[in-house]
Design an enzyme around this catalytic site. Sequence first.
Site, PDB file in Angstrom:
ATOM      1  N   ASP A 137       0.764  -1.214   0.095  1.00 60.72           N
ATOM      2  CA  ASP A 137       0.115  -0.018   0.024  1.00 60.72           C
ATOM      3  C   ASP A 137       0.890   1.334   0.048  1.00 60.72           C
ATOM      4  O   ASP A 137       0.292   2.379   0.208  1.00 60.72           O
ATOM      5  CB  ASP A 137      -0.747   0.000   1.447  1.00 60.72           C
ATOM      6  N   CYS A 202     -25.344  -4.007  -0.409  1.00 60.54           N
ATOM      7  CA  CYS A 202     -24.412  -2.671  -0.007  1.00 60.54           C
ATOM      8  C   CYS A 202     -25.522  -1.607   0.532  1.00 60.54           C
ATOM      9  O   CYS A 202     -26.407  -1.333  -0.061  1.00 60.54           O
ATOM     10  CB  CYS A 202     -23.654  -2.337  -1.213  1.00 60.54           C
ATOM     11  N   CYS A 252     -20.751 -12.564   0.945  1.00 65.20           N
ATOM     12  CA  CYS A 252     -20.316 -13.502  -0.121  1.00 65.20           C
ATOM     13  C   CYS A 252     -20.364 -15.015   0.325  1.00 65.20           C
ATOM     14  O   CYS A 252     -19.793 -15.430   1.249  1.00 65.20           O
ATOM     15  CB  CYS A 252     -18.961 -13.016  -0.505  1.00 65.20           C
TER      16      CYS A 252
END
Length: 353
Positions: A137, A202, A252
Amino acid sequence: MTDNLTTTAGKVRDWAHDLGFQAVGITHTELDDAGNRLNQWLNQDLNADLEYMAAHGSKRYRPDELVPGTQRIIAVRLDYRPEPDDPETVLADDEKAYITRYSLGRDYHKLMRKRLAKLAKWIDEALPGYYHRPFVDSAPVLEKPIAVKAGLGWQGKHTLVLHPQAGSWFFLGEIYTSAPLPVDEPWTTDHCGSCTACLDVCPTNAFPEPYVLDAGRCISYLTIENNGPIPEELRPLMGNRVFGCDDCQLVCPFNKFSDSTEEPDFQPRHGLDNSTLAELFLWDEETFLKRTEGSAIRRAGYEGWLRNLAVGLGNAPSTIPVIEALKARRDYPTELVREHVQWALRRHGSTQV
Ligand code: SF4
Ligand code: SF4
């Protein structure tokens, strides 16, 4: 020399596992397709004010422009889901604070960087004369498409990298190397099929279409990267998610049976996996700094932390602890926090704001 490259590539796998990584893959640097998708996403203004995603131009998808001479990328996976873990119960309790799974323990950057540096050193000893540069990152690196090319999984409709057995609860790290190591097969199949669970769940409707994220609507962005106010129309949709959000991962199917982490560093600290919004909101700055030392939560800063918690409290039931906590910060010296507190108090029908 080719033999040495092949032998070292085999060793990289063993070394990565010895260092605690759950998967590793080697790929070349051809990422122009991913670069085109990135540019399309940027052109649609879906990156909110994540300006760093645009700031480095083609360096992000042309590794050789970022580190001249790069020929291969080694990608690793590090699982982070803690155990035991009961995120659904916290999400369902409006007075509790939901914090993303990846920041309940210590910040992963340091741990990951140290291990990647060790891996790079071992490769260097086996293959002198090349360079091997680790990234976590820390630079413009297209880590998700790189992971797919390195065979670690596919990018699901929620845009995260997924593996059929491992799910998506993992961090990714990379080593750029000038050594022309033999590459692994890329991941070429998409197992999402007709599933749309992540898109449907979401809370803020952050997916304009499958595989595309509107960062400006994602709670992770709004509560972590965003320095300003949270758009008022999105606040009621955020519920009790005060630092990041995992809904698209929790739902998921590939995450139902994923492994938990064995890293003690990723286990929750200071009861952050089961605290009330009110108690966290009443931490003073000193307590915040002490309890978030070495944690990714520091990234939001104390003001961001209060801003996020005020939104959570605005969405909580009108109980005495909730109202009292908000009233205690009604005159907070900065406008950012004060305005969110006032919004929250109005949600509870308080007119004396
Ligand atoms: S993290 Fe949460 S807000 Fe962001 S896309 Fe996933 S479900 Fe939506
Ligand atoms: S929830 Fe369904 S569509 Fe979304 S990433 Fe998982 S399998 Fe793919």
